[in-house]
Write an enzyme that holds these catalytic residues in place. Structure first.
Site, PDB file in Angstrom:
ATOM      1  N   GLU A  16      38.377  49.990  62.806  1.00  0.00           N
ATOM      2  CA  GLU A  16      39.628  50.058  63.579  1.00  0.00           C
ATOM      3  C   GLU A  16      39.563  51.166  64.615  1.00  0.00           C
ATOM      4  O   GLU A  16      38.604  51.932  64.655  1.00  0.00           O
ATOM      5  CB  GLU A  16      40.801  50.383  62.637  1.00  0.00           C
ATOM      6  CG  GLU A  16      41.543  49.187  62.117  1.00  0.00           C
ATOM      7  CD  GLU A  16      42.472  48.583  63.166  1.00  0.00           C
ATOM      8  OE1 GLU A  16      42.489  49.075  64.309  1.00  0.00           O
ATOM      9  OE2 GLU A  16      43.135  47.599  62.840  1.00  0.00           O
ATOM     10  N   ASN A 111      48.821  52.896  61.088  1.00  0.00           N
ATOM     11  CA  ASN A 111      47.827  51.910  61.487  1.00  0.00           C
ATOM     12  C   ASN A 111      47.405  52.241  62.921  1.00  0.00           C
ATOM     13  O   ASN A 111      47.024  53.374  63.195  1.00  0.00           O
ATOM     14  CB  ASN A 111      48.394  50.489  61.311  1.00  0.00           C
ATOM     15  CG  ASN A 111      47.316  49.436  61.333  1.00  0.00           C
ATOM     16  OD1 ASN A 111      46.250  49.651  60.753  1.00  0.00           O
ATOM     17  ND2 ASN A 111      47.545  48.319  61.990  1.00  0.00           N
ATOM     18  N   GLU A 129      49.554  47.020  51.412  1.00  0.00           N
ATOM     19  CA  GLU A 129      48.946  45.720  51.708  1.00  0.00           C
ATOM     20  C   GLU A 129      48.125  45.292  50.494  1.00  0.00           C
ATOM     21  O   GLU A 129      47.176  45.973  50.123  1.00  0.00           O
ATOM     22  CB  GLU A 129      48.040  45.905  52.936  1.00  0.00           C
ATOM     23  CG  GLU A 129      47.498  44.648  53.529  1.00  0.00           C
ATOM     24  CD  GLU A 129      46.639  44.933  54.769  1.00  0.00           C
ATOM     25  OE1 GLU A 129      45.975  45.985  54.791  1.00  0.00           O
ATOM     26  OE2 GLU A 129      46.633  44.090  55.681  1.00  0.00           O
ATOM     27  N   ASN A 163      50.572  47.244  65.308  1.00  0.00           N
ATOM     28  CA  ASN A 163      49.215  47.085  65.819  1.00  0.00           C
ATOM     29  C   ASN A 163      49.125  47.373  67.309  1.00  0.00           C
ATOM     30  O   ASN A 163      49.790  48.282  67.796  1.00  0.00           O
ATOM     31  CB  ASN A 163      48.677  45.703  65.419  1.00  0.00           C
ATOM     32  CG  ASN A 163      47.552  45.853  64.415  1.00  0.00           C
ATOM     33  OD1 ASN A 163      46.707  46.721  64.570  1.00  0.00           O
ATOM     34  ND2 ASN A 163      47.539  45.018  63.389  1.00  0.00           N
ATOM     35  N   ASP A 215      45.839  41.475  66.549  1.00  0.00           N
ATOM     36  CA  ASP A 215      45.588  42.807  65.979  1.00  0.00           C
ATOM     37  C   ASP A 215      45.582  43.853  67.098  1.00  0.00           C
ATOM     38  O   ASP A 215      46.554  43.945  67.842  1.00  0.00           O
ATOM     39  CB  ASP A 215      44.290  42.755  65.167  1.00  0.00           C
ATOM     40  CG  ASP A 215      44.227  43.826  64.108  1.00  0.00           C
ATOM     41  OD1 ASP A 215      44.416  44.998  64.466  1.00  0.00           O
ATOM     42  OD2 ASP A 215      43.997  43.526  62.930  1.00  0.00           O
TER      43      ASP A 215
HETATM   44  C1  BGC Z   1      45.302  46.574  59.690  1.00  0.00           C
HETATM   45  C2  BGC Z   1      44.925  45.753  58.491  1.00  0.00           C
HETATM   46  C3  BGC Z   1      45.603  44.392  58.596  1.00  0.00           C
HETATM   47  C4  BGC Z   1      45.318  43.757  59.920  1.00  0.00           C
HETATM   48  C5  BGC Z   1      46.072  42.488  60.154  1.00  0.00           C
HETATM   49  C6  BGC Z   1      44.930  45.832  60.922  1.00  0.00           C
HETATM   50  O1  BGC Z   1      45.254  46.583  62.057  1.00  0.00           O
HETATM   51  O2  BGC Z   1      44.660  47.830  59.639  1.00  0.00           O
HETATM   52  O3  BGC Z   1      45.300  46.440  57.340  1.00  0.00           O
HETATM   53  O4  BGC Z   1      45.151  43.545  57.565  1.00  0.00           O
HETATM   54  O5  BGC Z   1      45.651  44.648  60.960  1.00  0.00           O
HETATM   55  O6  BGC Z   1      45.883  41.996  61.460  1.00  0.00           O
HETATM   56 CA    CA Z   2      44.552  47.162  64.514  1.00  0.00          CA
END
Ligand code: BGC
Ligand code: CA
Length: 353
Positions: A16, A111, A129, A163, A215
């Site tokens: 990530e 995140n 999650e 996200n 994402d």
């Molecule tokens: C998160 C994950 C998640 C995913 C879903 C990511 O940015 O870190 O935990 O499963 O997004 O799209």
């Molecule tokens: Ca992400």
């Protein structure tokens, strides 16, 4: 010249937060599950990894003019990491502030996070999650932070998975993703006050037949977005029923839910979109422009990098893949370097402290 894609670094469980350091010409990214910050140098192809205790860590941004200092998230905290870029343990991790400390949000974590064109850090949270993209709904929020990073401001609440973030060059709009909304949203953005308003859909995954969760994302110099598709080609057919739970509305509506889920799968099949991909979209018209096929079904984020900022670096995850999938995608979880995409990005903002 066509598109070329190569895996770089090593596999991650949940890669990530890629950040291209345009001065040093290196890529930083994290592995959320293993709580590591990684530095990949394309010139030497060397990968350095540092483990952050008390994680998970989900974002990393270099601090301007301080070679060995970075802003990171650690669980629900924003912290400063001091790291020489080589050691496997950090020199120091100093917490600056925390969010979501109410009882019902204590199990949240940060995140995605990024710095806006005026140097302001933004980052969002999500609830616990159990499996990829199966979270306690609506537990997260989106925050920005004061210049000294000690004071968070809440902008959005009731978020499921905070996200992608991106700002076009005009500095009047912000793009934002809550993955479970299956859309990229646009908001009016006031660069002086840092306030956002007027949230609306800019690109809809469902109506465009994209069978994945949106994402992380980045923006190119034409104002188009590049969006990572998580769990591409694998969305649970029952997803509609699960999230909206049509059943309480009666059997005919439940049927409609299944019908819509089927329809979505068929549209995806008919369009023959590559199952694993990053997509390029025009957020002003809501149109899908192009797709980059990636040999990893869970892409998590994407940035422009390379000498001329015309290459894409894409992070991905290999968590919860079946043995069959692991076999089919030996590069699942890798980070990918893509050349020949025919677009360029802007240098990424750093933090000024
Ligand atoms: C998160 C994950 C998640 C995913 C879903 C990511 O940015 O870190 O935990 O499963 O997004 O799209
Ligand atoms: Ca992400």
């Amino acid at each position: 010249m066509g598109i070329n894609i190569e895996p770089v670094g090593a596999t991650t469980t949940l890669g990530e937060g890629p950040h291209w350091d345009n001065q040093a010409k290196v890529l930083y990214y994290v592995d959320i599950t293993n709580s590591t910050v990684n530095k990949y140098d394309p010139a030497t192809k060397k990968l350095n990894t540092v483990k952050i205790e008390g994680g998970p860590v989900s974002l990393v941004v270099p601090i301007k003019g301080k070679k060995e200092q970075f802003v990171i998230s650690v669980g629900r905290n924003i912290a400063i990491l001091t790291w020489d870029g080589k050691s496997t343990a950090p020199t120091k991790v100093e917490t600056l502030c925390s969010v979501d400390s109410d009882e019902d949000k204590i199990r949240n974590r940060f995140n995605d996070g990024k710095v806006d064109p005026t140097g302001r850090l933004w980052a969002g949270t999500m609830g616990p999650e159990s499996k990829p993209a199966e979270v306690e709904l609506g537990k997260g929020s989106l925050f920005s932070f004061s210049k000294d990073l000690k004071t968070p401001t809440t902008h959005l609440t009731n978020i499921s998975i905070a996200n992608g973030l991106a700002w076009p060059h005009d500095r009047k709009t912000m793009y934002y993703i809550d993955s479970l909304d299956l859309s990229v949203d646009a908001l009016d953005y006031d660069k002086t006050t840092g306030k956002i308003s007027n949230r609306r859909k800019a690109f809809d995954f469902k109506t465009n037949g994209i069978d994945a969760f949106p994402d992380g994302m980045t923006i190119d110099t034409d104002g188009n977005l590049w969006v990572a598709c998580f769990k591409a080609g694998q969305l649970d057919r029952d997803w509609f029923q699960k999230v909206f739970d049509y059943r309480w509305l009666g059997p005919s509506v439940a049927e409609l839910g299944s019908y819509l889920a089927e329809l979505m799968n068929s549209v995806h099949y008919l369009l023959s979109l590559p199952p694993c991909m990053v997509i390029q979209v025009n957020p002003r018209t809501g149109q899908l422009l192009s797709t980059v096929s990636v040999p990893s079904p869970q892409t998590t984020s994407v940035v422009f990098g390379g000498e001329n900022l015309d290459e894409l670096y894409i992070t991905s995850a290999n968590n919860h893949l079946s043995q069959e999938e692991q076999k089919k995608y030996p590069y699942a979880g890798y980070t990918f370097r893509v050349t020949g995409v025919g677009a360029k990005g802007y240098p990424m903002e750093e933090i000024q402290l």
